[in-house]
Design an enzyme around this catalytic site. Structure first.
Site, PDB file in Angstrom:
ATOM      1  N   ASN A  94      25.782  -9.744  -3.893  1.00 32.83           N
ATOM      2  CA  ASN A  94      25.506  -9.146  -5.162  1.00 32.83           C
ATOM      3  C   ASN A  94      24.610  -7.883  -4.975  1.00 32.83           C
ATOM      4  O   ASN A  94      24.577  -6.996  -5.832  1.00 32.83           O
ATOM      5  CB  ASN A  94      24.630 -10.082  -6.201  1.00 32.83           C
ATOM      6  CG  ASN A  94      23.998  -9.585  -7.100  1.00 32.83           C
ATOM      7  OD1 ASN A  94      24.412  -8.859  -8.312  1.00 32.83           O
ATOM      8  ND2 ASN A  94      22.573  -9.319  -7.061  1.00 32.83           N
ATOM      9  N   SER A 149      32.509  -4.337 -10.271  1.00 42.10           N
ATOM     10  CA  SER A 149      32.496  -3.850 -11.739  1.00 42.10           C
ATOM     11  C   SER A 149      33.541  -3.428 -12.273  1.00 42.10           C
ATOM     12  O   SER A 149      34.440  -2.923 -11.422  1.00 42.10           O
ATOM     13  CB  SER A 149      31.498  -2.607 -11.289  1.00 42.10           C
ATOM     14  OG  SER A 149      31.113  -2.145 -12.956  1.00 42.10           O
ATOM     15  N   TYR A 162      29.574   5.455  -7.613  1.00 42.30           N
ATOM     16  CA  TYR A 162      29.504   4.129  -8.018  1.00 42.30           C
ATOM     17  C   TYR A 162      30.725   3.381  -7.941  1.00 42.30           C
ATOM     18  O   TYR A 162      30.932   2.108  -7.445  1.00 42.30           O
ATOM     19  CB  TYR A 162      28.398   3.844  -9.130  1.00 42.30           C
ATOM     20  CG  TYR A 162      28.005   2.431  -9.555  1.00 42.30           C
ATOM     21  CD1 TYR A 162      27.115   1.646  -8.884  1.00 42.30           C
ATOM     22  CD2 TYR A 162      29.006   1.680 -10.660  1.00 42.30           C
ATOM     23  CE1 TYR A 162      27.027   0.254  -9.039  1.00 42.30           C
ATOM     24  CE2 TYR A 162      28.616   0.286 -10.811  1.00 42.30           C
ATOM     25  CZ  TYR A 162      27.487  -0.419 -10.322  1.00 42.30           C
ATOM     26  OH  TYR A 162      27.203  -1.796 -10.419  1.00 42.30           O
ATOM     27  N   ALA A 164      33.472   4.123  -6.822  1.00 44.00           N
ATOM     28  CA  ALA A 164      34.344   4.302  -5.685  1.00 44.00           C
ATOM     29  C   ALA A 164      33.724   3.208  -4.667  1.00 44.00           C
ATOM     30  O   ALA A 164      34.523   2.421  -4.015  1.00 44.00           O
ATOM     31  CB  ALA A 164      34.140   5.706  -4.929  1.00 44.00           C
ATOM     32  N   LYS A 166      32.416   0.348  -5.739  1.00 43.57           N
ATOM     33  CA  LYS A 166      32.882  -1.223  -6.415  1.00 43.57           C
ATOM     34  C   LYS A 166      34.191  -1.116  -6.307  1.00 43.57           C
ATOM     35  O   LYS A 166      34.754  -2.165  -6.071  1.00 43.57           O
ATOM     36  CB  LYS A 166      32.335  -1.002  -7.733  1.00 43.57           C
ATOM     37  CG  LYS A 166      30.888  -1.187  -8.175  1.00 43.57           C
ATOM     38  CD  LYS A 166      30.450  -2.405  -7.645  1.00 43.57           C
ATOM     39  CE  LYS A 166      28.918  -2.606  -7.902  1.00 43.57           C
ATOM     40  NZ  LYS A 166      28.231  -3.547  -6.987  1.00 43.57           N
TER      41      LYS A 166
END
Length: 254
Positions: A94, A149, A162, A164, A166
């Site tokens: 996470n 995400s 961000y 890319a 995820k």
């Protein structure tokens, strides 16, 4: 089959705050043995203390200090959990970082910020897989939940970095399934929509939150508590036939 995670050893990275903290508390309430992984010893201890105080009867959690982008620290974290419980049943990868909205446009980003996003969101997933999966395999297998995400499926201006990372997490989950399913490793990438956490509040403005909320059930964005039942199901034997897939958690809008 009943969703039952009692006494399962579940490692959660980034468990000092936000979604990770909520997962730690929620899964501990279901009887899991939680390893709280955080970069700060004080913050890891804070979540451990919260579980002890707020979840009476929960198995005593373990605080573990590790920056997921540092291989030596991740290796040591896996050794610590292994020495303490002798097994790992599930890993929830996470830990990550969401930069402020619009701060990472492709023509004006700072390289240091880009590297921080990649190290936190993607490299960390590779490293925790490399060092925790062997412990699972030795015990007969286990579940890895990668927190991706919906931005990893469709992103917007300023969110390329961000998104890319995820998207990379989603792909990693599928490839780990292909490589390790035969050794008992099951994987799923969870892809929540906009979820109300301190990190999200620091990244987007109120106008964006209001616009997205209008499209969500009940007129609100997701809450961390909404993710706990999905994680409990995935970490249980009830989900043993589910692997290598992407699970989106958001409304589908036109």
């Amino acid at each position: 089959m009943q969703v039952d995670i009692r006494d399962k050893v579940i490692v959660i990275t980034g468990a000092a705050q936000g979604l990770g903290r909520t997962l730690a508390l929620g899964l501990a309430a279901e009887g899991a043995r939680i390893a709280v992984v955080a970069r700060s010893e004080a913050k890891a201890a804070g979540t451990v203390d919260e579980i002890v105080a707020e979840v009476p009867g929960a198995p005593k959690p373990l605080g573990v200090v590790a920056d997921v982008s540092d291989e030596d620290q991740v290796r040591a974290a896996a050794e610590t959990v292994d020495a303490h419980w002798g097994r790992v049943d599930a890993l929830i990868s996470n830990a990550g970082w969401m930069p402020p909205s619009g701060s990472m446009r492709v023509l004006d980003f700072e390289l240091a910020d880009l590297r921080r996003v990649v190290d936190s969101n993607l490299i960390g997933c590779f490293l925790v897989t490399k060092h925790f999966a062997p412990v699972m395999i030795r015990g007969g297998g286990g579940r890895i939940v990668y927190v991706g995400s919906m931005v990893g499926t469709q992103s917007g201006p300023g969110a390329a970095a961000y998104g890319a990372t995820k998207a990379g997490v989603h792909l990693l989950s599928n490839v780990v399934h292909q490589e390790l399913a035969g050794q008992g490793i099951r994987t799923v990438a969870l892809a929540p929509g906009l979820t109300d956490t301190p990190g999200m509040r620091a990244s987007v403005n109120e106008e964006h939150i209001a616009r997205v909320s209008a499209r969500y059930p009940g007129g609100r964005v997701g809450q961390s508590d909404d993710i706990v039942p999905f994680a409990a199901f995935l970490c249980s034997d009830a989900a043993s036939h589910l692997s290598g897939t992407l699970m989106g958690i958001r409304p589908i809008t036109g």
